[in-house]
Design an enzyme around this catalytic site. Structure first.
Site, PDB file in Angstrom:
ATOM      1  CG  ASP A   1      -1.706  -6.770  -2.758  1.00  0.00           C
ATOM      2  OD1 ASP A   1      -1.370  -7.407  -1.872  1.00  0.00           O
ATOM      3  OD2 ASP A   1      -2.481  -5.814  -2.475  1.00  0.00           O
ATOM      4  CB  SER A   2       2.325  -8.003   0.837  1.00  0.00           C
ATOM      5  OG  SER A   2       1.441  -8.675   1.911  1.00  0.00           O
TER       6      SER A   2
ATOM      7  CB  THR B   1       0.474  -4.113   6.701  1.00  0.00           C
ATOM      8  OG1 THR B   1      -0.783  -3.989   5.829  1.00  0.00           O
ATOM      9  CG2 THR B   1       1.021  -2.419   6.317  1.00  0.00           C
ATOM     10  CG  ASP B   2      -2.800  -7.354   3.603  1.00  0.00           C
ATOM     11  OD1 ASP B   2      -3.369  -6.775   4.577  1.00  0.00           O
ATOM     12  OD2 ASP B   2      -3.373  -7.632   1.954  1.00  0.00           O
TER      13      ASP B   2
ATOM     14  CB  THR C   1      -1.086   0.185   1.228  1.00  0.00           C
ATOM     15  OG1 THR C   1      -1.924  -1.135   0.865  1.00  0.00           O
ATOM     16  CG2 THR C   1      -2.044   1.882   0.893  1.00  0.00           C
TER      17      THR C   1
HETATM   18  N1  ASP Z   1      -2.767  -5.886  -0.005  1.00  0.00           N
HETATM   19  C1  ASP Z   1      -1.565  -5.179   0.569  1.00  0.00           C
HETATM   20  C2  ASP Z   1      -0.475  -5.459   0.751  1.00  0.00           C
HETATM   21  O1  ASP Z   1      -0.164  -6.491   1.317  1.00  0.00           O
HETATM   22  C3  ASP Z   1      -1.858  -4.138   2.329  1.00  0.00           C
HETATM   23  C4  ASP Z   1      -0.727  -3.110   2.909  1.00  0.00           C
HETATM   24  O2  ASP Z   1      -0.161  -2.991   2.065  1.00  0.00           O
HETATM   25  O3  ASP Z   1      -1.389  -2.531   3.744  1.00  0.00           O
HETATM   26  O4  ASP Z   1       0.491  -5.455  -0.276  1.00  0.00           O
END
Ligand code: ASP
Length: 612
Positions: A110-111, A142-143, A40
């Site tokens: 995207d993770s 973050t995921d 993100t």
């Molecule tokens: N879906 C995103 C990811 O993990 C969420 C984030 O980065 O906060 O890349």
């Protein structure tokens, strides 16, 4: 060793910087490599959904005065076009300027779309850049960030430098983004605080990566480590809990274990789970399972069908690791419902997170170890994923009297314990050092001059003490106020055994090449053979010229130091190397009447010529 920054090129599916050219001044600057994997933090909305936006983050950073000091950059790099290099503005808590290189991966992910291939790519990237930077930041979604941090913590063996993962809940392009603080604080830690761990910097906290779980899909404090206190907190001051830091204790260099076993799975027990489901999970090619049980590791002891399925799998060589569904607390043997598992050979996973349990299993299964050793390693504390050192106040007061220090008041562990440690190092009292560490002391905690107990031991030339301290996890990369590492101190005091030991432990010279040239010239002009040898053992090239193109051999010839000339000749120094005025070492000798020194080169020099 120089940090190196440079232009981008694209190789192996990722954008990377070439490494050459810019030396850092370790007194006032530090170097950080930022690996941008996606997430993100660099996303923008496309057709109503957030997606990574390639080639946009660097441009944004360059325009953002909180993230980049254009004035310093221009002054520092002049007309050179270092398009991937940025300078963090002066900020509280950062003793040295952070100069950082942004390396953007292709594709950005995207993770949720990441897997162990990306962990290996990141790990290899850090391995290849390890000596060029003081620390590393990984921008990540973050995921699955807690999985990546846990996996990297195991893959990095004998890590001596900080690796900080961060991301954000709102994109950096959004004015209210949490990414700005997370990114800046990660850079400050990676460049200025030699915390040799894989950490997560998020929501004003620095957490041990393999202790951390994403607990909140929206809030800015998305990550928690319920079973371990934060390693640092960010307020108006940066408070580092030095005694909580986990450190490697082997005298070995940093290396990466680049293989993970994918035949692992997480099996969460629930009240009406069928034996069929459990058996399906335990089918080949599975080699290890993390069993997520209730409370403190408890399992339905009346479900003999499932217990039998698990027991059979263990007999066939599958490893089953017990970890709790609760985020806080530990697997114990307190209940009969827990003991049924240990009786059939399930391994207790203590208070590890599911992310740490799974990736540790993956790492251990990929090792060429016997099954007994694998089980033993799973139960042991490899990277701080299991244990916490607790401070025993009574014990500390006892130790204070043992050290004959009359202190009326126990103020704080961060004042007294470090003082006792320096004192114990001075007195070479290893029993006391050992006790202090058990009570929360940290051999890498700096004093007001940023010097650590290891600096002192290296200056004093206490070989056994240095070995003892390295085996207790003292960092070879700590820099004092003057940019000196323990290796610099050992070199400046010509303790050759200690230099060798530090180098074996991953230490390297931290200076511009030309500065090394200057130091060599200085040593040679005094005929200081010991010092020349010290730099050689520390990895220095004795042929290195200074800013004026002069080499140690020029100076040894100029001042008529025959022993040095013999030694440098033996080491392959070139008598025809020219300084900026076009003069060779032989010219120097000729001008002051030492022509006969040149003749030494004409003899066939052997190792016995110079007695070191
Ligand atoms: N879906 C995103 C990811 O993990 C969420 C984030 O980065 O906060 O890349």
């Amino acid at each position: 060793m120089n940090g190196s920054l440079g232009q981008h090129d694209t190789r192996n599916g990722r954008r990377r910087s070439s490494v050459d050219g810019i030396g850092f001044n370790p007194k006032s600057e530090c170097s950080v490599l930022v690996i941008y994997s996606g997430g993100t933090i660099g996303m923008a909305s496309k057709n109503g959904a957030l997606e990574p936006k390639p080639n946009a983050l660097g441009d944004y950073i360059r325009r953002c005065p909180f993230l980049h000091d254009e004035e310093y950059y221009k002054r520092r790099f002049g007309g050179r076009n270092e398009s991937s290099v940025f300078v963090l503005p002066v900020t509280k808590g950062a003793q040295r300027r952070v100069i950082y290189t942004l390396e953007e991966y292709e594709p950005l992910l995207d993770s949720c779309n990441m897997n162990s291939d990306q962990w290996i790519l990141i790990a290899e990237n850090i391995k290849n850049s390890y000596k060029s930077y003081d620390g590393f930041v990984i921008l990540h979604g973050t995921d699955t960030l807690a999985y990546s941090a846990s996996a990297l913590s195991f893959m990095f063996e004998n890590l001596g430098k900080p690796v900080v993962l961060t991301g954000s809940q709102l994109s950096l392009f959004e004015p209210r983004s949490d990414g700005k603080d997370n990114f800046i604080e990660s850079l400050v830690i990676a460049g200025n605080y030699p915390i040799p761990e894989v950490t997560i910097c998020f929501g004003r906290k620095l957490l041990r990566g393999n202790r951390t779980t994403k607990m909140d899909a929206e809030g800015f404090s998305a990550f928690k480590s319920p079973n371990a206190t934060p390693l640092a907190t960010f307020g108006s001051l940066i408070e580092v809990k030095y005694h909580e830091i986990f450190r490697p204790t082997k005298i070995e260099e940093f290396k990466v274990h680049p293989i993970l076993n994918s035949n692992v799975a997480l099996l969460r027990i629930f009240p009406s789970i069928t034996a069929q489901t459990v058996r399906a999970f335990l089918q080949s090619p599975i080699e290890g399972i993390v069993l997520q049980t209730y409370g403190s590791g408890n399992f339905p002891s009346n479900r003999l069908d499932i217990l039998e399925a698990i027991e059979n799998a263990i007999k066939q060589g599958i490893i089953v690791l017990n970890c709790s569904q609760c985020t806080r607390g530990s697997v114990t043997n307190d209940y009969q419902t827990g003991q049924v598992l240990s009786k059939i050979g399930v391994i207790a996973g203590g208070n590890m997170t599911p992310e740490a349990s799974l990736t540790k299993l993956s790492y251990v299964l990929a090792k060429d170890w016997s099954i007994e050793k694998k089980k033993e390693m799973l139960q042991g504390n490899l990277r701080g994923e299991l244990t916490v050192t607790k401070i025993d106040t009574k014990q500390i007061i006892k130790l204070m009297s043992m050290q004959k220090l009359k202190l009326d008041q126990f103020t704080a562990s961060k004042v007294i314990i470090p003082a006792l440690l320096f004192d114990a190092v001075d007195k070479e009292n290893t029993d006391c050092i050992d006790q202090l560490i058990k009570n929360g002391g940290d051999l890498s905690q700096p004093n007001l001059d940023s010097r650590t107990p290891l600096h002192i031991a290296c200056c004093k030339g206490k070989e056994k003490l240095v070995k003892f301290m390295l085996e207790k996890g003292a960092s070879v990369h700590s820099k004092d106020r003057y940019g000196h590492t323990p290796l610099t101190d050992a070199v400046l005091n010509d303790h050759h055994e200690i230099i060798t030991m530090l180098v074996n432990c991953g230490a390297h010279l931290l200076m511009d090449k030309e500065l090394l040239g200057e130091k060599l010239c200085e040593a040679a002009s005094h005929g200081d053979l010991m010092r020349l040898n010290s730099y050689k053992i520390a990895g220095g090239d004795l042929r290195q010229p200074d800013h004026s193109g002069r080499t140690a051999l020029h100076m040894a010839m100029l001042h008529g130091h025959e022993e040095c000339v013999r030694y440098l000749a033996q080491e392959g120094c070139d008598r025809t190397a020219k300084d900026i005025m076009g003069l060779t070492p032989e010219d120097y000798a000729a001008r002051v009447g030492y022509q006969d020194l040149a003749a030494l080169f004409d003899r066939n020099l052997t190792a016995t010529d110079v007695d070191m």
